[in-house]
Design a protein around this motif. Structure first.
Motif, PDB file in Angstrom:
ATOM      1  N   ARG A  79      27.181  33.466  90.799  1.00  0.00           N
ATOM      2  CA  ARG A  79      27.974  32.761  91.822  1.00  0.00           C
ATOM      3  C   ARG A  79      27.894  33.459  93.166  1.00  0.00           C
ATOM      4  NH1 ARG A  79      33.518  33.532  92.011  1.00  0.00           N
ATOM      5  NH2 ARG A  79      33.411  34.138  89.818  1.00  0.00           N
ATOM      6  N   HIS A  80      27.871  34.801  93.142  1.00  0.00           N
ATOM      7  CA  HIS A  80      27.847  35.569  94.391  1.00  0.00           C
ATOM      8  C   HIS A  80      26.436  36.001  94.787  1.00  0.00           C
ATOM      9  CE1 HIS A  80      32.233  36.029  94.978  1.00  0.00           C
ATOM     10  NE2 HIS A  80      32.282  35.942  93.655  1.00  0.00           N
ATOM     11  N   GLN A  81      25.411  35.532  94.047  1.00  0.00           N
ATOM     12  CA  GLN A  81      24.007  35.855  94.331  1.00  0.00           C
ATOM     13  C   GLN A  81      23.775  37.368  94.345  1.00  0.00           C
ATOM     14  OE1 GLN A  81      23.105  33.711  97.969  1.00  0.00           O
ATOM     15  NE2 GLN A  81      22.965  31.761  96.889  1.00  0.00           N
ATOM     16  N   ILE A  82      24.285  38.022  93.300  1.00  0.00           N
ATOM     17  CA  ILE A  82      24.190  39.474  93.154  1.00  0.00           C
ATOM     18  C   ILE A  82      23.113  39.797  92.113  1.00  0.00           C
ATOM     19  CG2 ILE A  82      25.418  41.554  92.427  1.00  0.00           C
ATOM     20  CD1 ILE A  82      26.334  40.378  95.114  1.00  0.00           C
ATOM     21  N   PHE A 129      21.942  31.141  82.842  1.00  0.00           N
ATOM     22  CA  PHE A 129      22.202  31.463  84.243  1.00  0.00           C
ATOM     23  C   PHE A 129      20.866  31.443  85.002  1.00  0.00           C
ATOM     24  CE2 PHE A 129      25.399  33.510  81.594  1.00  0.00           C
ATOM     25  CZ  PHE A 129      26.586  33.073  82.178  1.00  0.00           C
ATOM     26  N   PRO A 130      20.331  30.261  85.264  1.00  0.00           N
ATOM     27  CA  PRO A 130      18.948  30.150  85.748  1.00  0.00           C
ATOM     28  C   PRO A 130      18.695  30.721  87.134  1.00  0.00           C
ATOM     29  CG  PRO A 130      20.052  28.014  85.773  1.00  0.00           C
ATOM     30  CD  PRO A 130      20.938  28.945  85.024  1.00  0.00           C
ATOM     31  N   SER A 131      19.702  30.861  87.980  1.00  0.00           N
ATOM     32  CA  SER A 131      19.462  31.421  89.308  1.00  0.00           C
ATOM     33  C   SER A 131      19.836  32.897  89.413  1.00  0.00           C
ATOM     34  CB  SER A 131      20.214  30.620  90.381  1.00  0.00           C
ATOM     35  OG  SER A 131      21.607  30.702  90.196  1.00  0.00           O
ATOM     36  N   LEU A 132      20.236  33.493  88.305  1.00  0.00           N
ATOM     37  CA  LEU A 132      20.579  34.913  88.275  1.00  0.00           C
ATOM     38  C   LEU A 132      19.312  35.760  88.364  1.00  0.00           C
ATOM     39  CD1 LEU A 132      22.868  37.045  87.817  1.00  0.00           C
ATOM     40  CD2 LEU A 132      22.352  36.863  85.370  1.00  0.00           C
ATOM     41  N   ARG A 133      19.298  36.720  89.276  1.00  0.00           N
ATOM     42  CA  ARG A 133      18.148  37.623  89.424  1.00  0.00           C
ATOM     43  C   ARG A 133      18.402  38.890  88.604  1.00  0.00           C
ATOM     44  NH1 ARG A 133      15.293  36.348  94.680  1.00  0.00           N
ATOM     45  NH2 ARG A 133      16.487  34.658  95.640  1.00  0.00           N
ATOM     46  N   PRO A 180      11.573  32.658  85.791  1.00  0.00           N
ATOM     47  CA  PRO A 180      11.171  32.870  87.188  1.00  0.00           C
ATOM     48  C   PRO A 180      11.979  33.912  87.946  1.00  0.00           C
ATOM     49  CG  PRO A 180      12.193  30.703  86.883  1.00  0.00           C
ATOM     50  CD  PRO A 180      11.938  31.254  85.525  1.00  0.00           C
ATOM     51  N   ASN A 181      13.234  34.146  87.585  1.00  0.00           N
ATOM     52  CA  ASN A 181      14.057  35.106  88.315  1.00  0.00           C
ATOM     53  C   ASN A 181      14.234  36.436  87.589  1.00  0.00           C
ATOM     54  OD1 ASN A 181      14.617  33.553  90.668  1.00  0.00           O
ATOM     55  ND2 ASN A 181      16.009  32.297  89.446  1.00  0.00           N
ATOM     56  N   PHE A 182      13.385  36.669  86.598  1.00  0.00           N
ATOM     57  CA  PHE A 182      13.416  37.935  85.864  1.00  0.00           C
ATOM     58  C   PHE A 182      12.228  38.803  86.299  1.00  0.00           C
ATOM     59  CE2 PHE A 182      16.887  36.505  83.652  1.00  0.00           C
ATOM     60  CZ  PHE A 182      17.240  37.283  82.564  1.00  0.00           C
ATOM     61  N   TYR A 183      12.518  40.091  86.482  1.00  0.00           N
ATOM     62  CA  TYR A 183      11.537  41.075  86.922  1.00  0.00           C
ATOM     63  C   TYR A 183      11.696  42.318  86.048  1.00  0.00           C
ATOM     64  CZ  TYR A 183      11.639  37.984  90.977  1.00  0.00           C
ATOM     65  OH  TYR A 183      11.585  36.893  91.796  1.00  0.00           O
ATOM     66  N   SER A 184      10.852  43.308  86.305  1.00  0.00           N
ATOM     67  CA  SER A 184      11.019  44.590  85.641  1.00  0.00           C
ATOM     68  C   SER A 184      10.603  45.677  86.609  1.00  0.00           C
ATOM     69  CB  SER A 184      10.195  44.665  84.358  1.00  0.00           C
ATOM     70  OG  SER A 184      10.549  45.818  83.598  1.00  0.00           O
ATOM     71  N   ASP A 185      10.978  46.920  86.304  1.00  0.00           N
ATOM     72  CA  ASP A 185      10.511  48.029  87.133  1.00  0.00           C
ATOM     73  C   ASP A 185       9.686  48.997  86.289  1.00  0.00           C
ATOM     74  OD1 ASP A 185      11.984  50.390  86.186  1.00  0.00           O
ATOM     75  OD2 ASP A 185      13.766  49.610  87.174  1.00  0.00           O
ATOM     76  N   ILE A 186       8.939  49.845  86.993  1.00  0.00           N
ATOM     77  CA  ILE A 186       8.014  50.761  86.317  1.00  0.00           C
ATOM     78  C   ILE A 186       8.535  52.191  86.320  1.00  0.00           C
ATOM     79  CG2 ILE A 186       6.018  49.313  86.818  1.00  0.00           C
ATOM     80  CD1 ILE A 186       5.307  51.308  89.069  1.00  0.00           C
ATOM     81  N   SER A 187       9.825  52.359  86.547  1.00  0.00           N
ATOM     82  CA  SER A 187      10.381  53.705  86.648  1.00  0.00           C
ATOM     83  C   SER A 187      10.349  54.437  85.316  1.00  0.00           C
ATOM     84  CB  SER A 187      11.827  53.629  87.162  1.00  0.00           C
ATOM     85  OG  SER A 187      12.660  52.955  86.243  1.00  0.00           O
ATOM     86  N   HIS A 213      12.317  39.826  96.224  1.00  0.00           N
ATOM     87  CA  HIS A 213      12.504  39.425  94.826  1.00  0.00           C
ATOM     88  C   HIS A 213      13.983  39.434  94.453  1.00  0.00           C
ATOM     89  CE1 HIS A 213       8.363  39.072  93.960  1.00  0.00           C
ATOM     90  NE2 HIS A 213       8.082  40.318  93.635  1.00  0.00           N
ATOM     91  N   LEU A 214      14.730  40.389  94.984  1.00  0.00           N
ATOM     92  CA  LEU A 214      16.135  40.552  94.612  1.00  0.00           C
ATOM     93  C   LEU A 214      17.091  39.825  95.549  1.00  0.00           C
ATOM     94  CD1 LEU A 214      16.141  44.332  93.645  1.00  0.00           C
ATOM     95  CD2 LEU A 214      15.868  42.345  92.163  1.00  0.00           C
ATOM     96  N   GLY A 215      16.539  39.122  96.517  1.00  0.00           N
ATOM     97  CA  GLY A 215      17.397  38.423  97.458  1.00  0.00           C
ATOM     98  C   GLY A 215      18.138  39.345  98.400  1.00  0.00           C
TER      99      GLY A 215
END
Length: 281
Positions: free
Chosen positions: A136-139, A170-174, A196-203, A277-279
């Motif tokens: 809802r808050h685009q977090i 929650f399709p618009s949740l990043r 489409p709004n799922f990512y990953s990091d390489i840390s 990517h994270l808005g």
């Protein structure tokens, strides 16, 4: 622009329990780790990146209790570079009050979750309240959905594939899955490919060279290198060490016919568009 999307600040003693530090050092690579990481130390370590996303974690089951105010104070001190993420422990905190205070009150820009540390399923009904607020808050959410060292942190809650239900509801949740969801890297890659709004990091992967190599080559084969974010997991490793490992990536397979990353692919991982990517751009 180089954005370290995964770095920590916390105080010890204060924000970490003795048991957490003892278990961390029992699995340290070489000498014991200094887990007292106040903002001044973090700031000095981030001089070679343009932006740094920073967080603590609230996970009372595992002895981690960083206050959101601590993160916000640091981010407010260096707003041109430091992006503060909040945290909430749904097993301990009032979710609505904590998030409203951290996001709407303190102005933190994202959220860090660790279900395995917090001893809660990522699809528990209490977590749904978290996802609903963030959508809802685009977090954006950084979620540790993979293995870790505390003995009382249940692996059953850390399977990346559990997050598919979250992506559908929650399709618009990043969402960024930390550390490629290791050791379930293949599951993470197929999940971020289809959502489409799922990512990953390489840390925190480069110090396992063969796993790191396989992970990035598999990401290339699945066509999702562009969905991987640069991160260090400071203080467990550094941005410089991660960049060096990427730029020396192909050395592991010199003299073989094994696949490689192209120079532009390596530089794309280092200079990727994490903020967009994270808005957060």
């Amino acid at each position: 622009m180089i954005v370290d999307c995964h770095s920590h600040v916390f105080e010890y003693p204060g924000h970490l329990s003795e048991e957490f530090v003892r278990e961390a050092n029992a699995r340290a690579r070489g000498k014991p780790m200094d887990l007292h990481v106040p903002p001044e130390r973090h700031w000095n370590a981030m001089q070679n990146v343009d932006k740094a996303i920073v967080f603590g974690l609230r996970a009372f089951n595992s002895g981690m209790t960083t206050p959101n105010e601590y993160i916000a104070e640091y981010a407010d001190r260096y707003p041109e570079k430091v992006i503060g993420f909040a945290s909430v422990d749904p097993t301990h905190d009032n979710v609505k009050e904590t998030l409203e205070h951290a996001i709407c009150g303190l102005g933190l820009k994202g959220l860090k979750l660790g279900p395995i540390y917090q001893n809660i399923s990522p699809i528990d009904k209490r977590m749904m309240e978290v996802y609903e607020f963030c959508q809802r808050h685009q977090i954006p959410i950084m979620i540790h959905q993979g293995a870790t060292f505390p003995r009382l942190a249940p692996l059953k809650y850390s399977l990346p594939i559990l997050l598919e239900d979250v992506a559908i509801q929650f399709p618009s949740l990043r969402v960024v899955i930390a550390h490629l969801g290791h050791p379930w890297i293949e599951d993470t890659l197929v999940l971020i490919r289809k959502q489409p709004n799922f990512y990953s990091d390489i840390s925190a992967l480069h110090y396992r060279p063969w796993q790191f190599y396989q992970a990035l080559i598999l990401a290339k084969e699945y066509g999702v290198l562009n969905k991987l974010l640069f991160g260090s997991d400071y203080p467990f490793t550094t941005p410089e060490a991660t960049i060096e490992a990427l730029r020396n990536f192909n050395k592991l397979v010199e003299g073989t016919n094994l696949p490689r990353l192209e120079t532009q692919e390596v530089e794309g991982l280092i200079h990727g568009p994490a903020l967009s990517h994270l808005g957060l751009s």
